[in-house]
Scaffold this motif. Structure first.
Motif, mmCIF file in Angstrom:
data_model
loop_
_atom_site.group_PDB
_atom_site.id
_atom_site.type_symbol
_atom_site.label_atom_id
_atom_site.label_comp_id
_atom_site.label_asym_id
_atom_site.label_seq_id
_atom_site.Cartn_x
_atom_site.Cartn_y
_atom_site.Cartn_z
ATOM 1 N N PRO A 125 51.583 25.894 28.997
ATOM 2 C CA PRO A 125 50.951 27.190 29.278
ATOM 3 C C PRO A 125 50.774 28.049 28.034
ATOM 4 C CG PRO A 125 53.185 27.131 30.153
ATOM 5 C CD PRO A 125 52.851 25.740 29.739
ATOM 6 N N ALA A 126 51.673 27.904 27.042
ATOM 7 C CA ALA A 126 51.519 28.674 25.805
ATOM 8 C C ALA A 126 50.264 28.251 25.054
ATOM 9 C CB ALA A 126 52.754 28.502 24.928
ATOM 10 N N LEU A 127 50.027 26.954 24.974
ATOM 11 C CA LEU A 127 48.832 26.456 24.305
ATOM 12 C C LEU A 127 47.576 26.927 25.026
ATOM 13 C CD1 LEU A 127 47.610 24.700 22.073
ATOM 14 C CD2 LEU A 127 47.807 22.739 23.621
ATOM 15 N N ALA A 128 47.587 26.880 26.334
ATOM 16 C CA ALA A 128 46.427 27.343 27.099
ATOM 17 C C ALA A 128 46.183 28.832 26.860
ATOM 18 C CB ALA A 128 46.649 27.078 28.585
ATOM 19 N N ALA A 129 47.262 29.598 26.730
ATOM 20 C CA ALA A 129 47.123 31.040 26.508
ATOM 21 C C ALA A 129 46.447 31.330 25.180
ATOM 22 C CB ALA A 129 48.490 31.716 26.570
ATOM 23 N N VAL A 130 46.902 30.695 24.100
ATOM 24 C CA VAL A 130 46.327 31.013 22.787
ATOM 25 C C VAL A 130 44.902 30.486 22.669
ATOM 26 C CG1 VAL A 130 48.593 31.130 21.693
ATOM 27 C CG2 VAL A 130 47.296 28.988 21.586
ATOM 28 N N GLU A 131 44.622 29.352 23.298
ATOM 29 C CA GLU A 131 43.260 28.803 23.225
ATOM 30 C C GLU A 131 42.277 29.619 24.057
ATOM 31 O OE1 GLU A 131 43.655 24.703 24.299
ATOM 32 O OE2 GLU A 131 44.089 24.079 22.228
ATOM 33 N N VAL A 136 45.518 36.711 18.826
ATOM 34 C CA VAL A 136 46.909 36.278 18.963
ATOM 35 C C VAL A 136 47.744 36.989 17.907
ATOM 36 C CG1 VAL A 136 48.508 34.327 18.832
ATOM 37 C CG2 VAL A 136 46.284 34.037 19.936
ATOM 38 N N HIS A 137 48.864 37.550 18.341
ATOM 39 C CA HIS A 137 49.783 38.240 17.431
ATOM 40 C C HIS A 137 51.153 37.581 17.473
ATOM 41 C CE1 HIS A 137 51.946 41.392 15.297
ATOM 42 N NE2 HIS A 137 52.848 41.333 16.254
ATOM 43 N N LEU A 155 51.317 26.991 17.412
ATOM 44 C CA LEU A 155 50.452 27.771 18.293
ATOM 45 C C LEU A 155 49.451 28.608 17.498
ATOM 46 C CD1 LEU A 155 53.057 28.916 20.968
ATOM 47 C CD2 LEU A 155 51.126 27.367 21.345
ATOM 48 N N ILE A 156 49.870 29.126 16.350
ATOM 49 C CA ILE A 156 48.953 29.888 15.508
ATOM 50 C C ILE A 156 47.822 28.994 15.008
ATOM 51 C CG2 ILE A 156 48.736 31.098 13.297
ATOM 52 C CD1 ILE A 156 49.972 32.724 15.628
ATOM 53 N N GLU A 157 48.149 27.792 14.603
ATOM 54 C CA GLU A 157 47.103 26.861 14.158
ATOM 55 C C GLU A 157 46.142 26.536 15.286
ATOM 56 O OE1 GLU A 157 46.171 25.685 11.156
ATOM 57 O OE2 GLU A 157 47.625 27.170 10.469
ATOM 58 N N ALA A 158 46.678 26.380 16.501
ATOM 59 C CA ALA A 158 45.819 26.096 17.658
ATOM 60 C C ALA A 158 44.945 27.294 18.008
ATOM 61 C CB ALA A 158 46.680 25.704 18.851
ATOM 62 N N ALA A 159 45.436 28.500 17.705
ATOM 63 C CA ALA A 159 44.698 29.714 18.064
ATOM 64 C C ALA A 159 43.516 29.977 17.148
ATOM 65 C CB ALA A 159 45.642 30.916 18.040
ATOM 66 N N ARG A 160 43.610 29.624 15.879
ATOM 67 C CA ARG A 160 42.643 30.081 14.879
ATOM 68 C C ARG A 160 41.191 29.704 15.177
ATOM 69 N NH1 ARG A 160 43.462 32.646 10.517
ATOM 70 N NH2 ARG A 160 41.604 31.745 9.564
ATOM 71 N N PRO A 161 40.890 28.543 15.739
ATOM 72 C CA PRO A 161 39.480 28.269 16.043
ATOM 73 C C PRO A 161 38.887 29.179 17.116
ATOM 74 C CG PRO A 161 40.749 26.233 15.948
ATOM 75 C CD PRO A 161 41.735 27.351 15.955
ATOM 76 N N HIS A 162 39.746 29.832 17.889
ATOM 77 C CA HIS A 162 39.284 30.626 19.023
ATOM 78 C C HIS A 162 39.503 32.129 18.832
ATOM 79 C CE1 HIS A 162 39.404 26.713 21.069
ATOM 80 N NE2 HIS A 162 40.622 26.591 20.559
ATOM 81 N N ASP A 188 53.600 31.848 4.441
ATOM 82 C CA ASP A 188 52.888 30.828 5.207
ATOM 83 C C ASP A 188 52.158 31.464 6.388
ATOM 84 O OD1 ASP A 188 52.213 28.097 6.003
ATOM 85 O OD2 ASP A 188 53.691 28.351 7.601
ATOM 86 N N PHE A 189 52.826 32.386 7.093
ATOM 87 C CA PHE A 189 52.182 33.072 8.216
ATOM 88 C C PHE A 189 51.113 34.046 7.731
ATOM 89 C CE2 PHE A 189 55.675 31.450 10.768
ATOM 90 C CZ PHE A 189 55.112 31.307 12.022
ATOM 91 N N VAL A 190 51.359 34.720 6.612
ATOM 92 C CA VAL A 190 50.350 35.628 6.059
ATOM 93 C C VAL A 190 49.049 34.870 5.777
ATOM 94 C CG1 VAL A 190 49.738 37.027 4.037
ATOM 95 C CG2 VAL A 190 51.991 37.295 5.109
ATOM 96 N N ALA A 191 49.171 33.691 5.168
ATOM 97 C CA ALA A 191 47.994 32.895 4.819
ATOM 98 C C ALA A 191 47.237 32.420 6.048
ATOM 99 C CB ALA A 191 48.410 31.695 3.965
ATOM 100 N N ALA A 192 47.917 32.314 7.198
ATOM 101 C CA ALA A 192 47.279 31.855 8.437
ATOM 102 C C ALA A 192 46.732 33.008 9.277
ATOM 103 C CB ALA A 192 48.271 31.053 9.268
ATOM 104 N N SER A 193 46.856 34.245 8.774
ATOM 105 C CA SER A 193 46.530 35.427 9.566
ATOM 106 C C SER A 193 45.304 36.149 9.030
ATOM 107 C CB SER A 193 47.728 36.391 9.586
ATOM 108 O OG SER A 193 48.867 35.780 10.154
ATOM 109 N N ASP A 194 44.660 36.896 9.919
ATOM 110 C CA ASP A 194 43.539 37.746 9.555
ATOM 111 C C ASP A 194 43.973 39.186 9.308
ATOM 112 O OD1 ASP A 194 41.215 35.808 10.186
ATOM 113 O OD2 ASP A 194 42.405 35.782 12.036
#
Length: 337
Positions: A125-131, A136-137, A155-162, A188-194
């Motif tokens: 369910p977590a993956l479905a939520a972020v996708e 996502v925060h 989950l952050i990596e899975a979220a980024r395309p969406h 690492d998280f900063v680099a993955a964030s907007d």
């Protein structure tokens, strides 16, 4: 415990995109000597939980991917989320976490923790939520404490395309005693964030050898479009590649500072949503926020933090209290309130 998911809440608009927050829920046990009682007060808390509640109160459809147990403290958290219209996805296999907050005479809080963090049983369910989310925060203890921190990063990596992604390290030296390790995880998280937000205390602990402005500029080079700094009573600073805005803190009677930074973060997300600057397709829009919009955004989030400071505990404002970003005088004139 098995993953639990609450459905839509009565009275809430259930159309439009979701914001998903990933991170710890806990119960704050607050000792406040100013109240003249030796009996501590217990309140649901945790930075991600506070951000989720803040987003929901600002009329964003909000899910929280978190951990709490089927115990009295866990029930307190579940009731709090339900009453604030936040849909909870809860996994994990440990007791509900607690944080003892000791307030000084100014209302500032010092914390000690009994905390665990994992998302066992909630991965699907977590993956479905972020996708399925617009934004996502994450941040705080959830981004550094094993074993759950690895799940959060996936989950952050899975979220980024969406979705666009925001991050607040909300550093806790009592939890992450290895500053160098925490610095690596944070970057690492900063680099993955907007969008990234930190406090001046966070940056002093992570980077004792440089100024906050130097640290913000270094983070901007890692990839985010926007970096925000909160400085308590001194007010916020927000930078992008197009500009910088700095505001003084709002003068309010301070009950305490619990949750003020989380209210700032929630209002930042809400303000960007009102500017149509959230979601993967809006990354170019996020990069092109004008100086006037940035000024209004800083004032909006600054006001949310001030309202929270004016009353006890992590009690973020509603949209009725805060108003809209685009309807504010700061948005129309480019000046703070």
């Amino acid at each position: 415990m098995p993953a639990q998911e609450k459905g839509p809440q009565p009275g809430r608009a259930d159309d439009g995109p979701w914001v998903t927050v990933i991170g710890e829920s806990l119960v704050d046990i607050i000792h406040d000597p100013r109240r003249g009682t030796a009996t501590p007060e217990a309140h649901p808390g945790g930075s991600p939980l506070n951000v989720a509640v803040g987003c929901s109160r600002l009329d964003l459809r909000t899910k929280l991917v978190t951990h709490f147990a089927e115990d009295p403290y866990g029930q307190m958290i579940a009731d709090h989320l339900h009453s604030n219209g936040v849909d909870a996805i809860a996994g994990g296999s440990f007791p509900t976490s607690t944080a003892v907050a000791s307030l000084d005479t100014t209302g500032a809080a010092d914390y000690t923790f009994a905390i665990s963090w994992d998302l066992k049983g909630a991965s699907v369910p977590a993956l479905a939520a972020v996708e399925g989310s617009l934004h996502v925060h994450t941040g705080s203890i959830a981004s550094v404490l094993p074993p759950g921190n690895k799940s959060v990063r996936r989950l952050i990596e899975a979220a980024r395309p969406h979705a666009t992604v925001s991050f607040d390290p909300n550093c806790r030296p009592a939890i992450s005693r290895d500053a160098a390790g925490a610095r690596d995880q944070t970057e690492d998280f900063v680099a993955a964030s907007d969008i990234v937000k930190a406090s001046d205390e966070d940056l002093r602990w992570l980077y004792p050898g440089r100024t906050p402005d130097e640290s913000m500029a270094a983070w901007l080079k890692l990839g985010p479009a926007l970096v925000a700094l909160t400085r308590g009573a001194d007010g916020p600073v927000i930078i992008t590649r197009r500009g910088r805005v700095e505001l003084p803190g709002e003068a309010v009677p301070v009950a305490d500072t619990v949750g003020a930074g989380d209210s700032f973060m929630a209002a930042l997300i809400s303000g960007l949503a009102q500017l149509d600057a959230l979601g993967a397709p809006a990354r170019e829009r996020l990069q092109d926020i004008t100086p006037g919009e940035l000024q209004a955004l800083a004032a909006y989030a600054n006001r949310a933090a001030a309202i929270t400071c004016s009353r006890p505990g992590a009690n973020p404002p509603t949209s009725a209290e805060l108003g809209s970003l685009t309807g504010s005088s700061a948005f129309r004139t480019g000046r703070p309130w």
